[in-house]
Design an enzyme around this catalytic site. Structure first.
Site, PDB file in Angstrom:
ATOM      1  CB  THR A 185     -20.246  44.016 100.445  1.00  0.00           C
ATOM      2  OG1 THR A 185     -21.551  44.529 100.732  1.00  0.00           O
ATOM      3  CG2 THR A 185     -19.765  44.610  99.133  1.00  0.00           C
ATOM      4  CG  HIS A 216     -24.649  45.519 111.791  1.00  0.00           C
ATOM      5  ND1 HIS A 216     -25.811  45.070 111.203  1.00  0.00           N
ATOM      6  CD2 HIS A 216     -24.637  44.982 113.033  1.00  0.00           C
ATOM      7  CE1 HIS A 216     -26.470  44.311 112.058  1.00  0.00           C
ATOM      8  NE2 HIS A 216     -25.780  44.248 113.176  1.00  0.00           N
ATOM      9  N   GLY A 217     -21.548  46.155 108.752  1.00  0.00           N
ATOM     10  CA  GLY A 217     -20.808  46.838 107.696  1.00  0.00           C
ATOM     11  C   GLY A 217     -19.326  46.535 107.727  1.00  0.00           C
ATOM     12  N   GLY A 218     -18.965  45.275 107.977  1.00  0.00           N
ATOM     13  CA  GLY A 218     -17.552  44.921 108.049  1.00  0.00           C
ATOM     14  C   GLY A 218     -16.842  44.960 106.708  1.00  0.00           C
ATOM     15  CG  HIS A 257     -25.222  48.052 106.185  1.00  0.00           C
ATOM     16  ND1 HIS A 257     -25.964  48.888 106.986  1.00  0.00           N
ATOM     17  CD2 HIS A 257     -25.041  46.913 106.900  1.00  0.00           C
ATOM     18  CE1 HIS A 257     -26.236  48.274 108.135  1.00  0.00           C
ATOM     19  NE2 HIS A 257     -25.687  47.076 108.103  1.00  0.00           N
ATOM     20  CG  ASP A 261     -32.124  48.073 112.160  1.00  0.00           C
ATOM     21  OD1 ASP A 261     -32.077  49.043 112.948  1.00  0.00           O
ATOM     22  OD2 ASP A 261     -31.595  48.097 111.036  1.00  0.00           O
ATOM     23  CG  ASN A 319     -23.571  41.446 110.958  1.00  0.00           C
ATOM     24  OD1 ASN A 319     -23.192  40.809 111.940  1.00  0.00           O
ATOM     25  ND2 ASN A 319     -24.831  41.797 110.792  1.00  0.00           N
ATOM     26  CG  ASP A 361     -28.439  41.002 108.949  1.00  0.00           C
ATOM     27  OD1 ASP A 361     -28.195  41.685 109.957  1.00  0.00           O
ATOM     28  OD2 ASP A 361     -27.877  41.170 107.848  1.00  0.00           O
TER      29      ASP A 361
END
Length: 277
Positions: free
Chosen positions: A227, A202-204, A174, A100, A224, A78
């Site tokens: 949190t 990303h940052g789901g 994120h 990335d 992804n 990741d």
């Protein structure tokens, strides 16, 4: 069974569902992610970030667990931010690397991703890259909007790099959001029509069930998550400690990861990946 991430995501794209990609870093988190996937008969992508520990120790452990699992399991680096870490992940047995370079100019992003893709594909390893930039939830809406993916660039990027899937910036972030996330579904639809590879979000965490469900229906094939799983685990741990006078670390860890697993199952069902193994 240990498989390339491309195999999992191509099937998800064809079937119109998304695969959960939880962050994992030790035996507890790997076990819980795989138990969730096996109970749901769902594919799963184990995301590991460099800051989470020794990549070789993790790789050896994750590969061993994945090979024993009856469901498809991919192991993905990741946010790999250097050529060196991508090569380490490949040597450690990862079946995918996320490269990335999203903060670099377009041409440099293409150049670096293309180089790693050539090597990874020669070894049967899938490649994910990011175009646009998914920042932090603490950033302002203006900062997040500045990093949104451009549709015309997405098409060129995929064609030039040959990546297997593309992480797009459509309004998520994120970590914990400072405000309310606003996803650009029209942009997502345009990107989906412009490129022929699976799309990644990303940052789901914190985005909300309705928004995520709509994103999946709009073409997102991998989400992804960390949190929200972390928060669920902490809440489960708090409940355990409040209910028990005698506390030991082993039981406390089990309680925490039970919450992690329960939340992950929720997302697998939300993404419609249950019974898609």
């Amino acid at each position: 069974m240990l498989v390339a991430m491309k195999k999992i995501l191509d099937k998800a794209k064809e079937g119109g569902y998304a695969v959960a990609a939880p962050n994992v870093w030790d035996e507890y988190s790997i076990r819980m992610a795989l138990e969730a996937a096996e109970e749901e008969n769902a594919p799963v992508i184990l995301d590991f970030a460099e800051l989470m520990g020794d990549i070789y120790i993790f790789g050896e452990m994750a590969v061993a667990f994945a090979k024993k699992s009856p469901v498809p399991v991919a192991i993905n680096l990741d946010h790999g931010c250097s050529f060196e870490i991508a090569m380490k992940a490949i040597r450690a047995g990862f079946t995918s690397v996320m490269i990335d370079r999203s903060t670099l100019p377009f041409d440099e992003n293409v150049r670096q991703v293309k180089e790693i893709t050539r090597i990874a594909h020669a070894l049967g390893v899938s490649v994910e890259a990011e175009l646009g930039h998914v920042g932090l939830g603490t950033e302002s809406d203006e900062e997040r909007n500045a990093g949104l993916t451009h549709v015309d660039e997405a098409k060129d990027f995929v064609e030039q790099t040959g990546v297997d899937c593309l992480a797009v910036a459509i309004g998520t972030a994120h970590g914990v959001y400072k405000g309310t996330p606003h996803l650009d579904y029209d942009m997502l639809e345009e990107i989906r029509k412009a490129v022929d590879v699976p799309l990644v979000l990303h940052g789901g965490s914190g985005t909300g069930d309705e928004a995520l469900r709509k994103a999946v229906r709009g073409g997102i094939c991998k989400v992804n998550i960390f949190t929200d799983l972390s928060i669920a685990g902490c809440e489960s741990l708090k409940a355990y400690m409040a209910e028990n006078e005698t506390i030991n670390l082993f039981s406390a860890c089990n309680a925490a990861f039970a919450g992690y697993k329960k939340k992950l199952i929720h997302y697998m069902r939300l993404f419609d990946s249950s019974n898609k193994a």
